[in-house]
Write a protein that holds these residues in place. Structure first.
Motif, PDB file in Angstrom:
ATOM      1  N   LEU A 213      12.947 -15.403   0.444  1.00 16.83           N
ATOM      2  CA  LEU A 213      11.592 -15.537  -0.099  1.00 16.83           C
ATOM      3  C   LEU A 213      10.852 -14.204  -0.014  1.00 16.83           C
ATOM      4  N   PHE A 214      10.991 -13.524   1.112  1.00 16.39           N
ATOM      5  CA  PHE A 214      10.327 -12.225   1.288  1.00 16.39           C
ATOM      6  C   PHE A 214      10.725 -11.262   0.167  1.00 16.39           C
ATOM      7  N   TYR A 215      12.032 -11.148  -0.107  1.00 19.08           N
ATOM      8  CA  TYR A 215      12.463 -10.175  -1.125  1.00 19.08           C
ATOM      9  C   TYR A 215      12.118 -10.625  -2.533  1.00 19.08           C
ATOM     10  N   SER A 216      12.083 -11.920  -2.747  1.00 17.09           N
ATOM     11  CA  SER A 216      11.703 -12.407  -4.058  1.00 17.09           C
ATOM     12  C   SER A 216      10.224 -12.065  -4.319  1.00 17.09           C
ATOM     13  N   LEU A 217       9.403 -12.311  -3.309  1.00 19.65           N
ATOM     14  CA  LEU A 217       7.972 -11.985  -3.410  1.00 19.65           C
ATOM     15  C   LEU A 217       7.776 -10.477  -3.603  1.00 19.65           C
ATOM     16  N   LEU A 218       8.490  -9.698  -2.809  1.00 18.62           N
ATOM     17  CA  LEU A 218       8.356  -8.233  -2.876  1.00 18.62           C
ATOM     18  C   LEU A 218       8.778  -7.711  -4.253  1.00 18.62           C
ATOM     19  N   GLN A 219       9.890  -8.207  -4.736  1.00 20.87           N
ATOM     20  CA  GLN A 219      10.360  -7.703  -6.033  1.00 20.87           C
ATOM     21  C   GLN A 219       9.410  -8.063  -7.162  1.00 20.87           C
ATOM     22  N   GLN A 220       8.782  -9.217  -7.059  1.00 18.38           N
ATOM     23  CA  GLN A 220       7.868  -9.605  -8.137  1.00 18.38           C
ATOM     24  C   GLN A 220       6.546  -8.855  -8.096  1.00 18.38           C
ATOM     25  N   HIS A 221       6.219  -8.279  -6.946  1.00 19.82           N
ATOM     26  CA  HIS A 221       4.948  -7.558  -6.827  1.00 19.82           C
ATOM     27  C   HIS A 221       5.201  -6.181  -6.200  1.00 19.82           C
ATOM     28  N   LEU A 222       6.235  -5.525  -6.688  1.00 16.04           N
ATOM     29  CA  LEU A 222       6.713  -4.319  -6.028  1.00 16.04           C
ATOM     30  C   LEU A 222       5.642  -3.225  -5.943  1.00 16.04           C
ATOM     31  N   ASP A 223       4.973  -2.954  -7.071  1.00 15.35           N
ATOM     32  CA  ASP A 223       3.971  -1.881  -7.071  1.00 15.35           C
ATOM     33  C   ASP A 223       2.853  -2.170  -6.075  1.00 15.35           C
ATOM     34  N   GLU A 224       2.466  -3.428  -6.016  1.00 15.54           N
ATOM     35  CA  GLU A 224       1.363  -3.818  -5.147  1.00 15.54           C
ATOM     36  C   GLU A 224       1.790  -3.840  -3.669  1.00 15.54           C
ATOM     37  N   MET A 225       3.012  -4.259  -3.432  1.00 13.19           N
ATOM     38  CA  MET A 225       3.407  -4.504  -2.037  1.00 13.19           C
ATOM     39  C   MET A 225       4.155  -3.356  -1.361  1.00 13.19           C
ATOM     40  N   LEU A 226       4.731  -2.438  -2.147  1.00  7.15           N
ATOM     41  CA  LEU A 226       5.439  -1.328  -1.473  1.00  7.15           C
ATOM     42  C   LEU A 226       4.525  -0.553  -0.536  1.00  7.15           C
ATOM     43  N   PRO A 227       3.285  -0.245  -0.961  1.00  6.71           N
ATOM     44  CA  PRO A 227       2.413   0.492  -0.030  1.00  6.71           C
ATOM     45  C   PRO A 227       2.029  -0.322   1.211  1.00  6.71           C
ATOM     46  N   ILE A 228       2.280  -1.613   1.184  1.00  5.98           N
ATOM     47  CA  ILE A 228       1.960  -2.472   2.333  1.00  5.98           C
ATOM     48  C   ILE A 228       3.163  -2.558   3.283  1.00  5.98           C
ATOM     49  N   VAL A 229       4.342  -2.708   2.666  1.00  6.71           N
ATOM     50  CA  VAL A 229       5.558  -2.831   3.480  1.00  6.71           C
ATOM     51  C   VAL A 229       5.995  -1.453   3.980  1.00  6.71           C
ATOM     52  N   TYR A 230       5.688  -0.436   3.185  1.00  8.44           N
ATOM     53  CA  TYR A 230       6.192   0.918   3.423  1.00  8.44           C
ATOM     54  C   TYR A 230       4.972   1.839   3.539  1.00  8.44           C
ATOM     55  N   THR A 231       5.166   3.139   3.276  1.00  6.86           N
ATOM     56  CA  THR A 231       4.056   4.055   3.456  1.00  6.86           C
ATOM     57  C   THR A 231       2.953   3.771   2.432  1.00  6.86           C
ATOM     58  N   PRO A 232       1.651   3.755   2.765  1.00 13.29           N
ATOM     59  CA  PRO A 232       1.088   4.236   4.021  1.00 13.29           C
ATOM     60  C   PRO A 232       0.917   3.168   5.121  1.00 13.29           C
ATOM     61  N   THR A 233       0.877   1.871   4.758  1.00 15.08           N
ATOM     62  CA  THR A 233       0.496   0.875   5.773  1.00 15.08           C
ATOM     63  C   THR A 233       1.500   0.808   6.920  1.00 15.08           C
ATOM     64  N   VAL A 234       2.775   1.104   6.623  1.00 16.26           N
ATOM     65  CA  VAL A 234       3.767   1.059   7.696  1.00 16.26           C
ATOM     66  C   VAL A 234       3.386   2.029   8.832  1.00 16.26           C
ATOM     67  N   GLY A 235       2.636   3.074   8.487  1.00 10.79           N
ATOM     68  CA  GLY A 235       2.163   4.002   9.524  1.00 10.79           C
ATOM     69  C   GLY A 235       1.233   3.290  10.503  1.00 10.79           C
ATOM     70  N   ASP A 236       0.306   2.490   9.972  1.00  4.91           N
ATOM     71  CA  ASP A 236      -0.593   1.716  10.851  1.00  4.91           C
ATOM     72  C   ASP A 236       0.212   0.715  11.672  1.00  4.91           C
ATOM     73  N   ALA A 237       1.204   0.125  11.017  1.00  4.84           N
ATOM     74  CA  ALA A 237       2.020  -0.882  11.712  1.00  4.84           C
ATOM     75  C   ALA A 237       2.786  -0.249  12.875  1.00  4.84           C
ATOM     76  N   CYS A 238       3.204   1.003  12.705  1.00  7.88           N
ATOM     77  CA  CYS A 238       3.895   1.695  13.805  1.00  7.88           C
ATOM     78  C   CYS A 238       2.906   2.013  14.923  1.00  7.88           C
ATOM     79  N   GLU A 239       1.722   2.486  14.535  1.00 13.73           N
ATOM     80  CA  GLU A 239       0.722   2.828  15.557  1.00 13.73           C
ATOM     81  C   GLU A 239       0.282   1.600  16.345  1.00 13.73           C
ATOM     82  N   GLN A 240       0.221   0.462  15.659  1.00 11.95           N
ATOM     83  CA  GLN A 240      -0.267  -0.756  16.324  1.00 11.95           C
ATOM     84  C   GLN A 240       0.872  -1.707  16.674  1.00 11.95           C
ATOM     85  N   PHE A 241       2.084  -1.172  16.740  1.00 11.63           N
ATOM     86  CA  PHE A 241       3.266  -2.030  16.849  1.00 11.63           C
ATOM     87  C   PHE A 241       3.146  -3.093  17.949  1.00 11.63           C
TER      88      PHE A 241
END
Ligand SMILES: O=C([O-])CC(=O)C(=O)O
Ligand SMILES: [Mg+2]
Length: 564
Positions: free
Chosen positions: A86-114
């Motif tokens: 389900l995660f990958y199906s959702l991600l693939q359907q909204h790739l442009d919107e969700m890549l910055p959330i799953v990956y850079t830049p938001t992943v930086g916040d996720a690392c800082e607040q891990f």
């Protein structure tokens, strides 16, 4: 009712709540009536059967209800830990919107607040104290057939420095892209965090911090630990690709040099960044109709990433026909003290061959001990400026205007990640050059409007490169990852540039094109590996078939029960 299914059934002994709690197998409300009966799921799920499309719609509505990027990230990660399909199906359907959330830049916040946002376990946390039981630790991994490992020690996460155990966030994020863009099944991927302590005082004093609460171990201990890890991986998964991610400078290059001939590995920050940057530079040069070998190239940031890109640029210039000495004379590396020259004290070994000679700059005018970035702009008149400094704001208005004065249509790549570490924003660069510029950034930025024209901003990020390399290496079972294989990935990327090919559109293809691009990269990388004798010899048709067969897509399979 059965969901449409083109794949063969999957036989599993898991049943009941254990099946629902196995993210690689869980289908939630998409278990059919027959499956609910066969797998003891009656009563454990709401009665209505749903298709994956219906599940994606609900998940997307829920996703939209979160206001902040970090909460969206936490939500998506929770789905990933509950139901990977389900995660990958959702991600693939909204790739442009969700890549910055799953990956850079938001992943930086996720690392800082891990540690603050930690919900559930994923991958392997291997701490220094486990070093003599690594075989046991690897055996505990929930994945059995691991083919791609992203490993970090969290010492230099993006441009955010030492994040200790928080580095796990980056290993997870990179592997999500391997699957979403490179078609590597999530069943084959393993994020690894090597916890050797942290030198980040804030984390050491944070009561929530979940990693080892001591300073990083010393170099001898560290080297032994990494060595034990690599050997244990070789015993358990001899053919796995190991991607080194976000190691600090003093370890990044030595680790790569130590292991690149022994195991199938690469360093994403050195080689992946170099490959994507050279590919994007080639695209920029093609769209300007100039040769890269005719450019002077300035790097701000002379660490392993900057020097790795510089070496790859030099190889490309030489391939275009100039001498190596000539190519080197066109490269200008700048660190916090200014231009690296043959009289700079304390040069690292990988910087030695990238300095300017004092004679070459003898007639330059500059006032401090070493020429500053601005001095280099005024005196060298470069056509290309690349930022890998991790320092926000270094490309000032004066610097950019000085560059513009010395060349037509400068090529400016402020690559530092995440977005808030950028050397200058695309909007600033476009304003200061009055729109006469070719720009690419490391993190995603929205298009900029200037004087009635829209400028899409290319994201020169390693994610264009590593999923395709992984796919290609697995298809041809390459033993090693050579510079030539990385070069072939760069060339493939540059050939896919809409701007260079048609005179309009983005400098790089849209992320939604990444799956197709990754397959093309995989093919060309595998061909290069074969030519170098590093891989199985496969006919083109068979190679394509292997790439396509290996390409996992997020669809539910029908399950059949086997007794445990
Ligand atoms: O993760 C990214 O966006 C690129 C990268 O490897 C880094 O900046 O370390
Ligand atoms: Mg990185």
């Amino acid at each position: 009712m059965n969901s449409p299914n083109t794949k063969s059934p999957l036989y599993t002994a898991y049943a009941g709540s254990a099946l629902l709690e196995t993210p690689l197998l869980n289908k939630g409300s998409a278990f059919t009536a027959e499956e609910r009966l066969a797998f003891n799921l009656a009563g454990l799920l709401p009665p209505r059967y749903e298709t994956i499309e219906e599940q994606v719609s609900r998940a997307y509505l829920q996703y939209k209800s979160f206001d902040t990027a970090i909460n969206k990230h936490i939500y998506l990660r929770a789905i990933q830990d509950n139901n990977e399909t389900l995660f990958y199906s959702l991600l693939q359907q909204h790739l442009d919107e969700m890549l910055p959330i799953v990956y850079t830049p938001t992943v930086g916040d996720a690392c800082e607040q891990f540690s603050d946002i930690y919900r559930s376990a994923r991958g392997l946390f291997i701490s220094y104290q486990d070093r003599y039981q690594l075989d046991d630790v690897l055996r505990n991994a929930t994945k059995r057939k691991v083919k791609v490992i992203v490993i970090t020690d969290g010492e230099r996460v993006l441009g955010l420095g030492d994040q200790g155990i928080g580095g796990m966030g980056i290993s997870i994020g990179k592997l999500s892209l391997y699957t979403a863009c490179g078609g590597i099944s999530p069943a084959y991927t393993l994020p690894v965090m090597l916890d050797v302590g942290t030198n980040n005082e804030k984390l050491l004093n944070d009561p929530m911090y979940m990693g080892l609460r001591h300073k990083r171990v010393n170099q001898l201990e560290y080297d032994e630990f990494v060595d034990l890890f690599i050997k244990a991986v070789k015993r358990r998964w001899p053919e796995a690709i190991i991607q080194f991610e976000d190691f600090a400078q003093p370890n990044a290059m030595p680790l790569l040099q130590r292991y690149r001939e022994q195991v199938c590995c690469f360093n994403d920050d050195i080689q992946g960044t170099a490959a994507v940057t050279v590919g994007t530079l080639l695209a920029a040069c093609r769209s300007k109709q100039v040769k890269l070998s005719a450019q002077k190239v300035v790097f701000v940031g002379a660490g392993s990433a900057g020097c790795g890109i510089a070496e790859q640029v030099i190889s490309q210039m030489v391939a275009e026909g100039v001498s190596e000495a000539q190519a080197r004379s066109q490269i200008f590396m700048i660190d916090r003290f200014g231009l690296l020259t043959d009289s700079t004290p304390g040069l690292r070994d990988f910087q030695q061959a990238l300095v300017q000679s004092s004679t070459a700059i003898a007639d330059w005018s500059y006032s401090s001990e070493f020429p500053s970035l601005r001095d280099v702009m005024n005196c060298a008149k470069p056509g290309v400026l690349i930022g890998v400094s991790g320092q926000p704001g270094l490309f000032t208005e004066a610097v950019v205007k000085a560059m513009k004065k010395g060349c037509d249509t400068p090529i400016i790549f402020p690559l530092s990640n995440p977005s808030r570490q950028i050397e200058a924003t695309p909007e600033q660069v476009i304003n200061w050059t009055e729109g006469d510029v070719i720009i690419a950034t490391g993190s995603p930025f929205p298009a900029v409007s200037y004087a009635g024209k829209r400028y899409p901003i290319a994201q020169c990020n390693n994610s264009y490169i590593f999923p395709g390399i992984g796919l290609g290496v697995l298809a041809c079972k390459a033993r090693l990852i050579s510079d030539e294989m990385l070069g072939s990935a760069s060339k493939t990327l540059s050939e896919a540039s809409p701007l260079a090919n048609t005179g309009q559109g983005g400098l790089l293809p849209a992320f939604t094109e990444l799956a197709a691009l990754s397959k093309q990269i995989a093919f060309n990388v595998a061909k290069t590996a074969m030519q170098q004798g590093l891989a199985l010899e496969l006919a083109d048709e068979l190679l394509w078939q292997k790439i396509n067969d290996n390409f996992w897509t997020p669809q539910y399979r029908q399950y059949k029960r086997v007794s445990a």
